[in-house]
Design a protein around this motif. Structure first.
Motif, PDB file in Angstrom:
ATOM      1  N   ASP A  48      -7.330  11.727  -2.298  1.00 41.44           N
ATOM      2  CA  ASP A  48      -6.045  11.374  -2.893  1.00 41.44           C
ATOM      3  C   ASP A  48      -6.133  11.601  -4.386  1.00 41.44           C
ATOM      4  OD1 ASP A  48      -4.373  10.549  -0.821  1.00 41.44           O
ATOM      5  OD2 ASP A  48      -5.185   8.525  -0.808  1.00 41.44           O
ATOM      6  N   SER A  49      -5.003  11.916  -4.980  1.00 42.57           N
ATOM      7  CA  SER A  49      -4.975  12.071  -6.424  1.00 42.57           C
ATOM      8  C   SER A  49      -5.010  10.701  -7.084  1.00 42.57           C
ATOM      9  CB  SER A  49      -3.701  12.802  -6.852  1.00 42.57           C
ATOM     10  OG  SER A  49      -2.573  11.981  -6.603  1.00 42.57           O
ATOM     11  N   GLU A  50      -5.324  10.697  -8.360  1.00 41.48           N
ATOM     12  CA  GLU A  50      -5.346   9.451  -9.114  1.00 41.48           C
ATOM     13  C   GLU A  50      -3.975   8.780  -9.074  1.00 41.48           C
ATOM     14  OE1 GLU A  50      -6.010   7.936 -13.691  1.00 41.48           O
ATOM     15  OE2 GLU A  50      -6.831   9.863 -13.088  1.00 41.48           O
ATOM     16  N   ALA A  51      -2.922   9.573  -9.213  1.00 41.29           N
ATOM     17  CA  ALA A  51      -1.559   9.019  -9.193  1.00 41.29           C
ATOM     18  C   ALA A  51      -1.235   8.401  -7.836  1.00 41.29           C
ATOM     19  CB  ALA A  51      -0.547  10.111  -9.530  1.00 41.29           C
ATOM     20  N   ASN A  52      -1.662   9.038  -6.760  1.00 41.64           N
ATOM     21  CA  ASN A  52      -1.387   8.529  -5.423  1.00 41.64           C
ATOM     22  C   ASN A  52      -2.099   7.196  -5.186  1.00 41.64           C
ATOM     23  OD1 ASN A  52      -0.297   8.497  -2.855  1.00 41.64           O
ATOM     24  ND2 ASN A  52      -1.898   9.785  -1.979  1.00 41.64           N
ATOM     25  N   ILE A  53      -3.366   7.120  -5.592  1.00 40.26           N
ATOM     26  CA  ILE A  53      -4.102   5.867  -5.434  1.00 40.26           C
ATOM     27  C   ILE A  53      -3.488   4.780  -6.310  1.00 40.26           C
ATOM     28  CG2 ILE A  53      -6.318   4.739  -5.875  1.00 40.26           C
ATOM     29  CD1 ILE A  53      -7.660   7.267  -4.804  1.00 40.26           C
ATOM     30  N   ARG A  54      -3.117   5.120  -7.526  1.00 40.67           N
ATOM     31  CA  ARG A  54      -2.468   4.157  -8.421  1.00 40.67           C
ATOM     32  C   ARG A  54      -1.200   3.598  -7.783  1.00 40.67           C
ATOM     33  NH1 ARG A  54      -2.466   6.865 -13.010  1.00 40.67           N
ATOM     34  NH2 ARG A  54      -0.670   8.093 -12.405  1.00 40.67           N
ATOM     35  N   ASN A  55      -0.395   4.462  -7.185  1.00 42.15           N
ATOM     36  CA  ASN A  55       0.846   4.020  -6.542  1.00 42.15           C
ATOM     37  C   ASN A  55       0.563   3.106  -5.355  1.00 42.15           C
ATOM     38  OD1 ASN A  55       2.456   5.386  -8.356  1.00 42.15           O
ATOM     39  ND2 ASN A  55       2.597   7.218  -7.072  1.00 42.15           N
ATOM     40  N   LYS A  56      -0.416   3.463  -4.544  1.00 43.25           N
ATOM     41  CA  LYS A  56      -0.771   2.629  -3.385  1.00 43.25           C
ATOM     42  C   LYS A  56      -1.179   1.230  -3.839  1.00 43.25           C
ATOM     43  CE  LYS A  56      -2.510   6.199  -0.285  1.00 43.25           C
ATOM     44  NZ  LYS A  56      -3.665   6.647   0.506  1.00 43.25           N
ATOM     45  N   LEU A  57      -2.049   1.173  -4.849  1.00 46.37           N
ATOM     46  CA  LEU A  57      -2.547  -0.108  -5.315  1.00 46.37           C
ATOM     47  C   LEU A  57      -1.438  -0.929  -5.983  1.00 46.37           C
ATOM     48  CD1 LEU A  57      -6.018   0.994  -6.707  1.00 46.37           C
ATOM     49  CD2 LEU A  57      -5.521  -0.135  -4.530  1.00 46.37           C
ATOM     50  N   ASN A  58      -0.605  -0.281  -6.766  1.00 46.01           N
ATOM     51  CA  ASN A  58       0.487  -0.998  -7.433  1.00 46.01           C
ATOM     52  C   ASN A  58       1.502  -1.553  -6.441  1.00 46.01           C
ATOM     53  OD1 ASN A  58      -0.460  -0.752 -10.039  1.00 46.01           O
ATOM     54  ND2 ASN A  58       0.648   1.154 -10.434  1.00 46.01           N
ATOM     55  N   ARG A  59       1.790  -0.782  -5.394  1.00 48.50           N
ATOM     56  CA  ARG A  59       2.740  -1.247  -4.374  1.00 48.50           C
ATOM     57  C   ARG A  59       2.106  -2.308  -3.479  1.00 48.50           C
ATOM     58  NH1 ARG A  59       3.708   4.345  -3.269  1.00 48.50           N
ATOM     59  NH2 ARG A  59       2.379   4.024  -1.472  1.00 48.50           N
ATOM     60  N   GLY A  60       0.775  -2.239  -3.360  1.00 46.78           N
ATOM     61  CA  GLY A  60       0.089  -3.155  -2.457  1.00 46.78           C
ATOM     62  C   GLY A  60       0.333  -2.785  -1.008  1.00 46.78           C
ATOM     63  N   LYS A  61       0.653  -1.522  -0.777  1.00 45.32           N
ATOM     64  CA  LYS A  61       0.959  -1.057   0.570  1.00 45.32           C
ATOM     65  C   LYS A  61       0.113   0.184   0.873  1.00 45.32           C
ATOM     66  CE  LYS A  61       4.802  -0.077   3.570  1.00 45.32           C
ATOM     67  NZ  LYS A  61       6.221  -0.172   3.754  1.00 45.32           N
ATOM     68  N   PHE A  62      -0.837  -0.008   1.796  1.00 42.91           N
ATOM     69  CA  PHE A  62      -1.700   1.098   2.193  1.00 42.91           C
ATOM     70  C   PHE A  62      -2.227   0.808   3.585  1.00 42.91           C
ATOM     71  CE2 PHE A  62      -3.673  -1.653  -0.982  1.00 42.91           C
ATOM     72  CZ  PHE A  62      -4.647  -2.290  -0.232  1.00 42.91           C
ATOM     73  N   THR A  63      -2.802   1.818   4.201  1.00 44.71           N
ATOM     74  CA  THR A  63      -3.262   1.679   5.580  1.00 44.71           C
ATOM     75  C   THR A  63      -4.582   0.921   5.647  1.00 44.71           C
ATOM     76  OG1 THR A  63      -4.539   3.720   5.551  1.00 44.71           O
ATOM     77  CG2 THR A  63      -2.207   3.901   6.183  1.00 44.71           C
ATOM     78  N   ALA A  64      -4.880   0.428   6.826  1.00 39.92           N
ATOM     79  CA  ALA A  64      -6.157  -0.246   7.066  1.00 39.92           C
ATOM     80  C   ALA A  64      -7.311   0.735   6.877  1.00 39.92           C
ATOM     81  CB  ALA A  64      -6.185  -0.845   8.470  1.00 39.92           C
ATOM     82  N   VAL A  65      -7.096   1.981   7.234  1.00 35.77           N
ATOM     83  CA  VAL A  65      -8.139   3.005   7.064  1.00 35.77           C
ATOM     84  C   VAL A  65      -8.482   3.148   5.583  1.00 35.77           C
ATOM     85  CG1 VAL A  65      -8.639   5.477   7.273  1.00 35.77           C
ATOM     86  CG2 VAL A  65      -7.532   4.262   9.151  1.00 35.77           C
ATOM     87  N   PHE A  66      -7.468   3.186   4.732  1.00 37.55           N
ATOM     88  CA  PHE A  66      -7.691   3.288   3.291  1.00 37.55           C
ATOM     89  C   PHE A  66      -8.462   2.067   2.795  1.00 37.55           C
ATOM     90  CE2 PHE A  66      -6.338   2.514  -1.127  1.00 37.55           C
ATOM     91  CZ  PHE A  66      -6.761   3.691  -1.716  1.00 37.55           C
ATOM     92  N   LEU A  67      -8.108   0.888   3.274  1.00 35.62           N
ATOM     93  CA  LEU A  67      -8.809  -0.337   2.889  1.00 35.62           C
ATOM     94  C   LEU A  67     -10.283  -0.260   3.270  1.00 35.62           C
ATOM     95  CD1 LEU A  67      -8.973  -3.282   1.910  1.00 35.62           C
ATOM     96  CD2 LEU A  67      -8.261  -3.967   4.205  1.00 35.62           C
ATOM     97  N   ILE A  68     -10.560   0.149   4.503  1.00 38.60           N
ATOM     98  CA  ILE A  68     -11.945   0.252   4.978  1.00 38.60           C
ATOM     99  C   ILE A  68     -12.716   1.286   4.160  1.00 38.60           C
ATOM    100  CG2 ILE A  68     -13.433   0.844   6.950  1.00 38.60           C
ATOM    101  CD1 ILE A  68     -11.908  -1.847   7.226  1.00 38.60           C
TER     102      ILE A  68
END
Length: 54
Positions: free
Chosen positions: A19-39
């Motif tokens: 993932d790009s830095e911007a994409n990860i930043r957006n996921k973390l800021n929204r607090g919405k991401f998949t369980a796979v990403f969390l793991i």
């Protein structure tokens, strides 16, 4: 110590998160991401256990 998003992107990339830095930043800021990403992120930081509370 607060980490920059660039530092937060480096570790997940090492375990296969593409993932790009911007994409990860957006996921973390929204607090919405998949369980796979969390793991993947937990693996990247070397977590050996995850404790869930009620």
């Amino acid at each position: 110590m607060r980490r920059s998003y660039t530092q937060q992107v480096e570790k997940p990339t090492a375990v296969g998160v593409v993932d790009s830095e911007a994409n990860i930043r957006n996921k973390l800021n929204r607090g919405k991401f998949t369980a796979v990403f969390l793991i993947q992120c937990l693996r990247a930081i070397g977590a050996s256990a995850l404790h869930l509370r009620d």
